[in-house]
Design a protein around this motif. Structure first.
Motif: not given
Lengths: 371, 403
Positions: A1-2, A249, A277-278, A280-281, A284-289, A291, A314, B302, B305-306, B309, B313, B326, B386, B389, B394
């Motif tokens: 989250m930004a 998710f 795990a994949e 979730y990964t 997290e990457l998608t959220r960056s794109a 935002e 994404k 991406t 960008l991560t 980010r 943060e 990750i 994995n 993670i 999780l």
């Protein structure tokens, strides 16, 4: 989250508590079961307008709060988590954006305050066939003595059934123009669509619809303006999609921690642990794109087109995969209508098609990158 | 003074210092000293430059001054890096220290005694001592805690016997940090300790390993009655697993940046246009490759960008966290995909091993592609990340598999 401003944090928290109390996914179920024509509940819409969310990208001079696209995205993400149905996105974000970018002073004065108050529902009518194709607009706006005569059909117009005004892209000679049209105009007919995701889409037919010259939007000429509007629409829907995907998710993760088979929690199986795990990964990457696109818009960056295509691509890819895994990992229960998984799957495909899917945006990203 | 003004003052100090200390003869020579060839000797101006960096603590800028650093904040350190780059300068010290700057140093800072910090950190910060890490063994790879190398208490020293593998730079390092078994009766993770000892002693021998990409920095390392000082156990005895988990987080963190380096997207698409050609709309002649290249560039963007980010943060104070897993997996898949695409774009020219029929960058692409296969294996494999993670982030229940 930004990193959020204090104002953004307050609004986000307000959205979380309102959605959970007043518009959870069970409210969407009720709406679906009621066979609603508009695709949203009047009370829900009234609350949204009262909270001022419809004015977030409307300038203060026109009755809005002008808090920007990142702020709007935060709300859409929270609403997306519970699949809240309302014209907030179509009118408050897309309609307001189109007016800001292309409206004449008079159009802004008339319409923007009404969007902010919720009195008007203004939606964008672009596509004419089954796929998003902003380069293939065929609808005609023929010049007449007093204005324009519109002929053609717009398909899959979001909130098209409840819109009070439509912003219509049409061909006038060599130009693509945008026109602001009253939805009650003579010769305009709409067919509300019954779609799998139960949202309020409509096909709209224009048969010799005469509009005044003042309907022409001032900066409505050319692809650049239309692209600027569409990019903001894409960045906005991407937030809603991220919200839906993150809820999917969370539901899946919860199930992995509670469902037992073979005498153990299924989350202890490595095949499922790695899948989680994949996912979730990827989330997290998608959220960056997602935002980054909203931040680029607010900052006026030249990367807006590239980042908006990146964002929609994404989040489209992630929501596709996540909505399928939501069903797969829940197994039989995921297939039942009684469980909510199906709502997310259906919504996922509808928003994927909106303003360009993964194929559209990957091609565009390559083109914008010069290859 | 505001934070911003203070940073500007710092930048102008660095600029002045650079004009006075960075030898003009080294401008544009970064690749020579910062490449993967560790054998370029530090002589003349290069040696003087290294000493100037060390004198000012800029070799390990965020470490405390007392241990050879400059006590900079993460934001100042980033500004320093930017000023170095702007002047065509570079900091060769981290590379000169092997695993010293990025992994051993930060772990000593956290777990070391005052005596250990004073003895070990300054030589690293000055770029004078190269470190290797003795972790993996022939029978303890992903299952690292199964390792068998033993350290026995001999009164005034530890006696080490066993074999390590994949010890990067062991043949040219002066010191080693090794995970060793100090209690054979305890559960496997509870009987391990982290010991520091010198490589230059009769009980240590190394043998370089040749890989699929050719020569490599990796070695097999053998300990026959090697000795470690009693004062050089890092962290408490039999708590080496905790120390090494932290160390590996530092390793992952240092491996997360791979993609941005490799994501100079313009050049990959430019290269593709040259090798593959374009149609009259300027699109690559191979439409399938075009779309896969676009996907890759989007993934690379991406990823970077991560990184931005997560840095934002952390508000300029990046912590080593579980998010490193990750980022490591993402960096790995971006870099490996890039290598595969590069080869595919080059066609037959992307198959050269050596000889004049192939350009240097074509041969480097082949070697890089092969060497890059290790990325998803070392530093905790893709699968191990994995596991981390799914369990640590999780909170999924432990597997019932024994091991």
């Amino acid at each position: 989250m930004a990193v959020l401003t204090e104002e953004q944090t307050i609004l986000r928290d307000q959205a979380v508590s309102w959605v959970n109390a007043d518009a959870p996914v069970s409210a969407f179920r009720k709406l679906r079961d009621s066979g609603s024509i508009t695709g949203f509940a009047p009370d829900t819409w009234k609350s949204i307008c009262e909270m001022g969310w419809t004015g977030i990208v409307v300038p203060e001079a026109h009755g809005g709060s002008d808090l920007g696209y990142m702020t709007f995205g935060l709300l859409l993400e929270e609403l997306g988590k519970q699949l809240v149905a309302s014209p907030l996105y179509a009118s408050g974000l897309v309609g307001a954006t189109a007016l800001r970018f292309a409206g004449t002073d008079a159009q802004k004065q008339n319409c923007l305050p009404a969007i902010a108050s919720g009195e008007a529902i203004v939606t964008l009518a672009i596509d004419e066939g089954p796929r998003h194709a902003p380069d293939a607009i065929a609808m005609s706006a023929e010049k007449t003595g007093s204005g324009y005569r519109l002929n053609g059909t717009k398909s899959f117009v979001i909130e098209g059934g409840s819109a009070t005004h439509l912003i219509v892209a049409a061909r006038s000679g060599q130009d693509i123009v945008l026109l602001l049209v009253d939805a009650s105009a003579t010769g305009l007919s709409r067919e509300v669509l019954k779609t799998a995701d139960s949202r309020g889409y409509a096909n709209i037919t224009f048969k010799n619809v005469d509009v005044a010259a003042t309907a022409l939007m001032s900066a409505g000429h050319g692809k650049a303006t239309l692209d600027a509007i569409l990019d903001r629409a894409r960045a906005g829907i991407a937030s809603e999609m991220l919200g839906a995907a993150s809820a999917a998710f969370d539901m899946t993760l919860e199930y992995l921690k509670t469902r037992k088979q073979f005498g153990q929690l299924i989350g202890s199986f490595q095949a499922l642990g790695h899948r989680a795990a994949e996912l979730y990964t990827e989330m997290e990457l998608t959220r960056s794109a997602v935002e980054a696109a909203l931040q680029a818009i607010d900052a006026g960056s030249k990367d807006v087109p590239l980042l908006c295509s990146l964002s929609k691509y994404k989040v489209g890819a992630f929501l596709f995969r996540m909505s399928n895994q939501l069903i797969q990992i829940h197994g039989g229960i995921g297939m039942t209508d009684e469980f909510n998984a199906g709502f997310y799957l259906k919504r996922a495909r509808a928003v994927e098609a909106l303003y360009g899917g993964q194929g559209f945006h990957r091609d565009r990203y390559a083109r914008l990158s010069g290859f | 003074m505001t934070e911003h003004a203070a940073l500007e003052t710092f930048r102008s100090e660095v600029k002045t210092w650079l004009t006075q200390n960075f030898p003009k003869s080294l401008v544009g020579k970064a690749a020579l000293y910062m490449g993967f060839d560790h054998n370029v000797p530090m002589e003349g101006d290069a040696l003087r430059w290294r000493q100037a960096l060390a004198e000012r603590g800029f070799g390990a800028p965020t470490w405390p001054k007392a241990y050879g650093g400059a006590g900079l904040s993460a934001i100042e350190a980033r500004a320093l890096g930017e000023e170095l780059a702007a002047a065509g300068a570079f900091n060769p010290i981290p590379l000169l220290t092997g695993m010293g700057s990025t992994m051993v140093g930060p772990t000593v800072l956290e777990y070391g005694t005052e005596d250990q910090k004073l003895r070990h950190l300054s030589p690293i910060a000055r770029g004078e001592v190269r470190w290797c890490l003795g972790l993996s063994e022939p029978n303890a790879g992903s299952d690292l805690a199964a390792l068998a190398t033993k350290a026995v208490n001999k009164g005034d020293y530890w006696e080490v016997n066993g074999q390590k593998i994949w010890t990067s730079g062991a043949d040219i390092s002066q010191w080693c940090g090794a995970l060793v078994r100090t209690d054979s009766n305890a559960a496997k993770r509870d009987g391990l300790s982290f010991l520091l000892f010198t490589m230059d002693q009769p009980g240590v021998t190394t043998r370089p390993i040749r890989l699929i990409a050719g020569a490599s920095p990796f070695c097999e390392t053998f300990f026959n009655d090697a000795r470690g000082d009693k004062t050089d156990l890092l962290g408490p005895i039999n708590e080496g697993w905790t120390v090494v988990k932290r160390l590996l987080q530092h390793e992952r963190q240092s491996q997360t940046g791979a993609a941005p380096i490799a994501s100079t997207g313009a050049s990959l698409s430019q290269m593709a246009k040259q090798y593959v050609g374009v149609n009259d709309r300027g699109e690559l002649n191979d439409p399938d490759l075009r779309l896969r290249l676009a996907s890759h560039l989007m993934d690379a963007r991406t990823h970077s960008l991560t990184l931005q980010r997560i840095a934002a943060e952390a508000r300029g104070n990046p912590k080593v966290t579980a998010a490193a897993s990750i980022l490591k997996n993402s960096a790995t898949s971006v870099a490996q995909t890039r290598a595969e695409l590069t080869l595919e774009i080059m066609g037959h020219q992307g198959l050269g091993w050596e000889g004049s029929a192939f350009a240097t960058d074509e041969i480097e692409a082949v070697r890089g592609w092969l060497a890059g296969k290790a990325m998803s294996i070392y530093g905790g494999s893709y699968e191990v990340q994995n596991n981390i993670i799914s369990k640590n982030i999780l909170g999924l229940p432990e597997t019932t598999q024994k091991g």
